[in-house]
Design an enzyme around this catalytic site. Structure first.
Site, PDB file in Angstrom:
ATOM      1  N   GLY A  13       0.820  -1.211   0.000  1.00  0.00           N
ATOM      2  CA  GLY A  13       0.000   0.000   0.000  1.00  0.00           C
ATOM      3  C   GLY A  13       0.850   1.255   0.000  1.00  0.00           C
ATOM      4  O   GLY A  13       1.912   1.302   0.619  1.00  0.00           O
ATOM      5  N   ARG A  74       0.815  -5.290  -6.169  1.00  0.00           N
ATOM      6  CA  ARG A  74       0.990  -6.600  -5.555  1.00  0.00           C
ATOM      7  C   ARG A  74       1.554  -7.536  -6.624  1.00  0.00           C
ATOM      8  O   ARG A  74       1.326  -7.342  -7.817  1.00  0.00           O
ATOM      9  CB  ARG A  74      -0.352  -7.152  -5.062  1.00  0.00           C
ATOM     10  CG  ARG A  74      -1.168  -6.162  -4.238  1.00  0.00           C
ATOM     11  CD  ARG A  74      -0.619  -5.933  -2.858  1.00  0.00           C
ATOM     12  NE  ARG A  74      -1.452  -5.000  -2.099  1.00  0.00           N
ATOM     13  CZ  ARG A  74      -1.171  -4.599  -0.870  1.00  0.00           C
ATOM     14  NH1 ARG A  74      -0.096  -5.016  -0.261  1.00  0.00           N
ATOM     15  NH2 ARG A  74      -1.982  -3.741  -0.243  1.00  0.00           N
ATOM     16  N   ASP A 105       5.485  -5.549   5.937  1.00  0.00           N
ATOM     17  CA  ASP A 105       5.976  -6.900   6.229  1.00  0.00           C
ATOM     18  C   ASP A 105       6.037  -7.790   4.999  1.00  0.00           C
ATOM     19  O   ASP A 105       6.984  -8.557   4.823  1.00  0.00           O
ATOM     20  CB  ASP A 105       5.077  -7.560   7.284  1.00  0.00           C
ATOM     21  CG  ASP A 105       5.367  -7.048   8.690  1.00  0.00           C
ATOM     22  OD1 ASP A 105       6.389  -6.360   8.862  1.00  0.00           O
ATOM     23  OD2 ASP A 105       4.577  -7.332   9.601  1.00  0.00           O
ATOM     24  N   THR A 127       4.277   2.212   5.786  1.00  0.00           N
ATOM     25  CA  THR A 127       2.874   1.822   5.921  1.00  0.00           C
ATOM     26  C   THR A 127       2.188   2.759   6.894  1.00  0.00           C
ATOM     27  O   THR A 127       2.750   3.083   7.950  1.00  0.00           O
ATOM     28  CB  THR A 127       2.723   0.367   6.395  1.00  0.00           C
ATOM     29  OG1 THR A 127       1.353   0.107   6.720  1.00  0.00           O
ATOM     30  CG2 THR A 127       3.573   0.073   7.623  1.00  0.00           C
ATOM     31  N   ASP A 129      -0.244   2.184   8.838  1.00  0.00           N
ATOM     32  CA  ASP A 129      -0.803   1.532  10.021  1.00  0.00           C
ATOM     33  C   ASP A 129       0.144   1.491  11.221  1.00  0.00           C
ATOM     34  O   ASP A 129      -0.281   1.187  12.335  1.00  0.00           O
ATOM     35  CB  ASP A 129      -1.228   0.101   9.689  1.00  0.00           C
ATOM     36  CG  ASP A 129      -2.442   0.052   8.780  1.00  0.00           C
ATOM     37  OD1 ASP A 129      -3.236   1.007   8.810  1.00  0.00           O
ATOM     38  OD2 ASP A 129      -2.586  -0.936   8.038  1.00  0.00           O
ATOM     39  N   ASP A 131       2.205  -0.750  12.001  1.00  0.00           N
ATOM     40  CA  ASP A 131       2.046  -2.088  12.575  1.00  0.00           C
ATOM     41  C   ASP A 131       3.252  -2.994  12.356  1.00  0.00           C
ATOM     42  O   ASP A 131       3.147  -4.211  12.472  1.00  0.00           O
ATOM     43  CB  ASP A 131       0.792  -2.757  12.008  1.00  0.00           C
ATOM     44  CG  ASP A 131       0.823  -2.881  10.489  1.00  0.00           C
ATOM     45  OD1 ASP A 131       1.725  -2.295   9.854  1.00  0.00           O
ATOM     46  OD2 ASP A 131      -0.057  -3.564   9.937  1.00  0.00           O
ATOM     47  N   ARG A 173      -6.669  -2.440   9.736  1.00  0.00           N
ATOM     48  CA  ARG A 173      -7.290  -3.761   9.676  1.00  0.00           C
ATOM     49  C   ARG A 173      -6.803  -4.653  10.813  1.00  0.00           C
ATOM     50  O   ARG A 173      -7.570  -5.411  11.385  1.00  0.00           O
ATOM     51  CB  ARG A 173      -6.983  -4.410   8.316  1.00  0.00           C
ATOM     52  CG  ARG A 173      -7.712  -5.729   8.084  1.00  0.00           C
ATOM     53  CD  ARG A 173      -7.539  -6.187   6.647  1.00  0.00           C
ATOM     54  NE  ARG A 173      -8.101  -5.228   5.724  1.00  0.00           N
ATOM     55  CZ  ARG A 173      -7.515  -4.855   4.575  1.00  0.00           C
ATOM     56  NH1 ARG A 173      -6.342  -5.341   4.246  1.00  0.00           N
ATOM     57  NH2 ARG A 173      -8.119  -3.990   3.783  1.00  0.00           N
TER      58      ARG A 173
END
Length: 322
Positions: A13, A74, A105, A127, A129, A131, A173
């Site tokens: 993303g 992707r 990741d 990213t 997020d 995360d 998410r």
């Protein structure tokens, strides 16, 4: 191994600040006498040989731009041995001695697979997020939070004018960092995040208490990965509290926009460290932010790390949200 040419790609993303990282890799690489190749559309572009030589001017006026000038995609083929071999062969054909990989990741797993096959790769965390367990901070996170906060502030004006409850879904998410921080900063009445089991009754009680104290409007923030989704919670609030409630999904607006100062600076620091490592022939590492330091870890070690939400921050949210 002598390093003469390095590649740079963005994968997964998009995140604000990716262009600042690309710029740092390009200009830092050139300043160290390296040739820098921009790889379009991530690993898919690498397999296809969709590349271009980057110069200092190629990345002019990009540090403030959102998205990624190298595009992103992707690539299922890259997950297979045949795809990895094609990528390795393309690196040899193009003379690429190492690659800076900007992404999350999933991108790191690809970087590791290439590294063990003889193409040194350095991961740079990009990213929104936040995360990725090995780093305190990921490129794009600060911009995404500020974008979400700006949107929620605007929604708060409407909520106040119409005496409504607005339930706002933000990205996240598998992680609630954006939701938790924006909820505190926006003065939200409640928040739902993936890391904490949702307690709808507690939220209803909290809202009832707030309205009994004279509150006439409210904002509730829900991470997209919460077990209770934003639309579902909106309907519950509307029915249980007999009030007008609306659901607003912020969606991909959180990914775009000009990166904040922090995203630009951290992206630049990480990009330069990636080049330092690649210029020494070092691969299979992830560049990370720990405290105020830029460090690096083995990719496999980084992938095995776990990141937990700050429960003290969650308690702060509960303490100030009535």
């Amino acid at each position: 191994m002598e390093i003469k040419t390095i590649g740079v790609l963005t994968s997964g993303g998009d995140a604000p600040g990716m262009n600042a990282a690309v710029r740092a890799v390009v200009r830092s690489g050139i300043s160290q006498g390296l040739k820098v190749i921009g790889i379009n559309r991530g690993y898919a572009g690498l397999i296809a040989g969709d590349v271009k030589e980057m110069t200092a001017r190629t990345v002019s006026d990009t540090v403030h731009r959102g998205g990624t000038i190298l595009y992103t995609a992707r690539c299922k083929e890259f997950r297979e041995e045949a795809g990895l071999q094609k990528a390795k062969d393309m690196c040899k054909k193009l003379g690429i001695d190492g690659i800076a990989v900007i992404g999350g990741d999933g991108s790191y797993r690809g970087a590791r697979d290439l590294s063990v096959r003889g193409v040194p790769c350095i991961g740079i965390p990009g990213t929104i997020d936040n995360d990725i367990a090995c780093t305190d901070y990921t490129i794009g996170y600060d911009t995404a939070m500020n974008t979400a906060l700006d949107m929620i502030d605007r929604l708060m004006d409407t909520a106040m004018s119409h005496e409504r409850c607005i339930v706002v879904e933000v990205m996240g998410r598998g992680a609630g960092y954006i939701a938790l921080n924006t909820a505190i900063a926006a003065g939200a009445s409640a928040v739902l995040i993936p890391e904490v089991e949702p307690n709808v009754e507690a939220i209803i009680t909290r809202l009832q208490r707030a309205y009994s104290l004279g509150k006439k409007h409210s904002i509730v923030v829900v991470a997209e990965g919460s077990k209770v989704r934003a639309q579902e919670l909106t309907e519950i609030i509307s029915n249980r509290l007999n009030m007008e409630a609306r659901c607003m999904v912020l969606g991909h607006v959180q990914r775009g926009g000009s990166p904040t100062l922090r995203d630009r600076v951290e992206a630049s620091r990480m990009g330069c460290r990636a080049v330092e490592l690649l210029s020494q022939g070092i691969g299979n590492r992830v560049v990370c932010c720990k405290g105020n330091e830029i460090v690096d870890y083995d990719i496999l070690e980084a992938l095995q790390m776990k990141k937990e939400i700050d429960m003290h921050l969650y308690k702060v949210m509960l303490d100030v949200s009535f």
